[in-house]
Write an enzyme that holds these catalytic residues in place. Structure first.
Site, PDB file in Angstrom:
ATOM      1  N   TRP A 155     -47.089  93.184 132.857  1.00 42.13           N
ATOM      2  CA  TRP A 155     -48.040  91.588 132.829  1.00 42.13           C
ATOM      3  C   TRP A 155     -49.554  92.996 132.599  1.00 42.13           C
ATOM      4  O   TRP A 155     -49.313  93.738 133.147  1.00 42.13           O
ATOM      5  CB  TRP A 155     -48.321  91.099 133.981  1.00 42.13           C
ATOM      6  CG  TRP A 155     -49.191  90.289 134.078  1.00 42.13           C
ATOM      7  CD1 TRP A 155     -49.200  89.625 133.192  1.00 42.13           C
ATOM      8  CD2 TRP A 155     -50.096  89.576 135.552  1.00 42.13           C
ATOM      9  NE1 TRP A 155     -50.223  88.140 133.267  1.00 42.13           N
ATOM     10  CE2 TRP A 155     -50.369  88.723 134.706  1.00 42.13           C
ATOM     11  CE3 TRP A 155     -50.274  90.570 136.409  1.00 42.13           C
ATOM     12  CZ2 TRP A 155     -51.611  88.310 135.400  1.00 42.13           C
ATOM     13  CZ3 TRP A 155     -51.454  89.707 137.155  1.00 42.13           C
ATOM     14  CH2 TRP A 155     -52.173  88.921 136.654  1.00 42.13           C
ATOM     15  N   ASP A 236     -43.345  91.522 143.072  1.00 38.63           N
ATOM     16  CA  ASP A 236     -44.563  90.798 142.349  1.00 38.63           C
ATOM     17  C   ASP A 236     -43.251  89.509 141.248  1.00 38.63           C
ATOM     18  O   ASP A 236     -42.073  89.534 141.757  1.00 38.63           O
ATOM     19  CB  ASP A 236     -44.821  90.657 140.765  1.00 38.63           C
ATOM     20  CG  ASP A 236     -45.836  90.081 140.848  1.00 38.63           C
ATOM     21  OD1 ASP A 236     -45.963  88.788 140.422  1.00 38.63           O
ATOM     22  OD2 ASP A 236     -46.899  90.434 139.419  1.00 38.63           O
ATOM     23  N   LYS A 271     -46.382  78.605 139.315  1.00 33.29           N
ATOM     24  CA  LYS A 271     -45.346  78.158 137.985  1.00 33.29           C
ATOM     25  C   LYS A 271     -44.655  76.954 138.069  1.00 33.29           C
ATOM     26  O   LYS A 271     -44.167  76.164 138.404  1.00 33.29           O
ATOM     27  CB  LYS A 271     -44.783  78.623 137.258  1.00 33.29           C
ATOM     28  CG  LYS A 271     -45.334  79.948 137.181  1.00 33.29           C
ATOM     29  CD  LYS A 271     -45.920  81.226 136.342  1.00 33.29           C
ATOM     30  CE  LYS A 271     -46.881  81.913 136.874  1.00 33.29           C
ATOM     31  NZ  LYS A 271     -48.467  82.177 135.329  1.00 33.29           N
TER      32      LYS A 271
HETATM   33  C1  LMR Z   1     -49.393  85.088 132.260  1.00 36.97           C
HETATM   34  O1  LMR Z   1     -48.554  86.394 132.306  1.00 36.97           O
HETATM   35  O2  LMR Z   1     -49.264  84.793 131.046  1.00 36.97           O
HETATM   36  C2  LMR Z   1     -49.713  84.352 133.480  1.00 36.97           C
HETATM   37  O3  LMR Z   1     -49.869  84.870 134.136  1.00 36.97           O
HETATM   38  C3  LMR Z   1     -51.173  83.796 133.404  1.00 36.97           C
HETATM   39  C4  LMR Z   1     -52.041  84.747 133.737  1.00 36.97           C
HETATM   40  O4  LMR Z   1     -53.229  85.276 133.950  1.00 36.97           O
HETATM   41  O5  LMR Z   1     -52.444  86.084 132.769  1.00 36.97           O
END
Ligand code: LMR
Length: 422
Positions: A155, A236, A271
């Site tokens: 992420w 996570d 989510k």
């Molecule tokens: C994402 O990965 O799009 C979501 O978890 C929202 C974010 O805060 O990045």
């Protein structure tokens, strides 16, 4: 020393001595913010006036009408919570007791031995991002030499959060772009070579951004390596229920707890309960014994106090109500199932249309990847074209949020992708 305001010069002056405490160039060294790669796209989408635009950038579940759902179970919980609401004192630093207990059972299972033994501590946090931050601050204090290892890729915000905690962040191999799957052997080798007490960030399910998850056997194969190297997993879990099911998606967490590992879990209800703006999350730590758990909780409270003092009440009470109410709980489980199955349907449709339009190219990764996201392999330039020419918003890494597709736009999205692939 006498100071007076010099209105003409718009500055503070020391009498007799002309020194400037304020100047128009005070923040000149502050550089421009290039924007967050995900949130900026979402903002740009909001400003786009084209009627056919499609948002598959941010990780938000939209229903088949393209709306963020208000889940009926959560709405019913809210009515009850608002009806019963009284005064609003500060919550304890660690959050509301009913929320924390409900979260523990959701993550570790109703019969978890680790919970019964008092080895698990859970703090209500401001989203799971808040859990990552609190966990990162705690780790920096108590394992100052530990490096954070994150999957390649991960992420977009993981690195920023942990570097913001003062940690060094490195990567381990994960995504195999040639197969659209997992480089498991390379991942295992990297972890076998990791320094003792390295922190290993693992996506418990529905890997963000690739949608590529470990199998049960692969999770089991990680356990001896974690024990041997004394690694500290940081799980996570932001998409529980979007992969294979609510309990199924907690497989790795329950396995690690049963195997006696010490680890962290940050989880989110953004989510799974469609509660994005309520920032409902938690951080749990599984400890070797109850005595250590008491001290970990104490220092976590201190960490929270230093950051934001204590979490807000409302969203956490909605979550606690849904999870503990005998009528609302099964209702919510059915709603999560519906969201999960709709995403799977969209995966299938996208796969079928693209396979027909771009023969000879393998799109089977849309079917094997789990959760909201798929890594499409589209280049940043192709994503730019999709956005500019077709109004299809993907993250420039090629990450696509399948949950942004619906029966009204999936064909258009597939056509646009086919056009840039040809
Ligand atoms: C994402 O990965 O799009 C979501 O978890 C929202 C974010 O805060 O990045």
């Amino acid at each position: 020393m006498a100071l007076s305001v010099c209105a003409a010069k718009n500055c503070l002056q020391q009498q007799g001595d002309d020194f400037l405490l304020w100047s128009p160039s005070m923040f000149q060294h502050v550089e421009a913010y290039p924007g967050d790669p995900i949130l900026s796209l979402n903002e740009a989408f909001g400003k786009d006036t084209r009627p056919g635009k499609i948002n598959v950038s941010i990780g938000i579940y939209f229903d088949d009408n393209g709306k963020i759902p208000m889940l009926p179970s959560v709405r019913a919980a809210e009515h009850k919570v608002v009806n019963d609401a009284g005064a609003r004192p500060y919550l304890p630093m660690e959050g509301a007791a009913n929320f924390r207990s409900a979260v523990q059972h959701l993550l570790f299972g109703a019969d978890s031995a680790a919970i019964k033994e008092g080895r698990v501590v859970t703090m209500q946090t401001v989203g799971s991002s808040g859990g990552l931050k609190i966990g990162g601050d705690f780790i920096k204090r108590y394992f100052p030499q530990s490096v954070m290892l994150v999957s390649d890729p991960t992420w977009d915000n993981h690195r920023a959060v942990f570097e913001g905690c003062g940690m060094t962040v490195k990567t381990y191999p994960y995504y195999d772009s040639t197969t659209g799957g997992l480089k498991f052997e390379a991942m295992l080798e990297a972890l076998k070579a990791a320094d003792k007490h390295s922190i290993v960030l693992l996506h418990a399910c529905c890997h963000n951004p690739t949608g590529v998850d470990l199998s049960k056997e692969q999770w089991q194969a990680l356990v001896p390596v974690i024990k041997e190297r004394e690694l500290i997993p940081f799980m996570d879990l932001a998409y529980q229920g979007y992969g294979d099911g609510i309990d199924e998606d907690a497989f790795a967490i329950r396995l690690f707890a049963e195997q006696g590992l010490s680890f962290f879990v940050a989880n989110s209800f953004s989510k799974s309960m469609s509660l994005y703006g309520e920032r409902c999350g938690a951080l749990s730590v599984v400890c070797p014994d109850a005595a250590q758990a008491v001290n970990v909780l104490g220092q976590m409270k201190a960490t929270i106090r230093r950051n934001y003092s204590n979490p807000p009440i409302h969203g956490g009470q909605l979550v606690a109500q849904v999870l503990s109410d005998a009528t609302l709980r099964p209702m919510w489980e059915a709603e999560v199932k519906e969201m999960r199955e709709r995403i799977q349907l969209m995966r299938r449709k996208l796969h079928d249309v693209l396979s027909a339009k771009v023969p000879g190219r393998d799109f089977s990764y849309f079917l094997t990847q789990r959760g909201m996201f798929s890594y499409t392999g589209l280049s940043a330039e192709q994503c730019d074209r999709l956005r500019e020419e077709f109004g299809l918003y993907l993250v420039r890494s090629g990450r696509m949020c399948i949950a942004g597709l619906n029966s009204g736009n999936v064909e258009a999205a597939a056509n646009a992708i086919a056009a840039v692939l040809k």
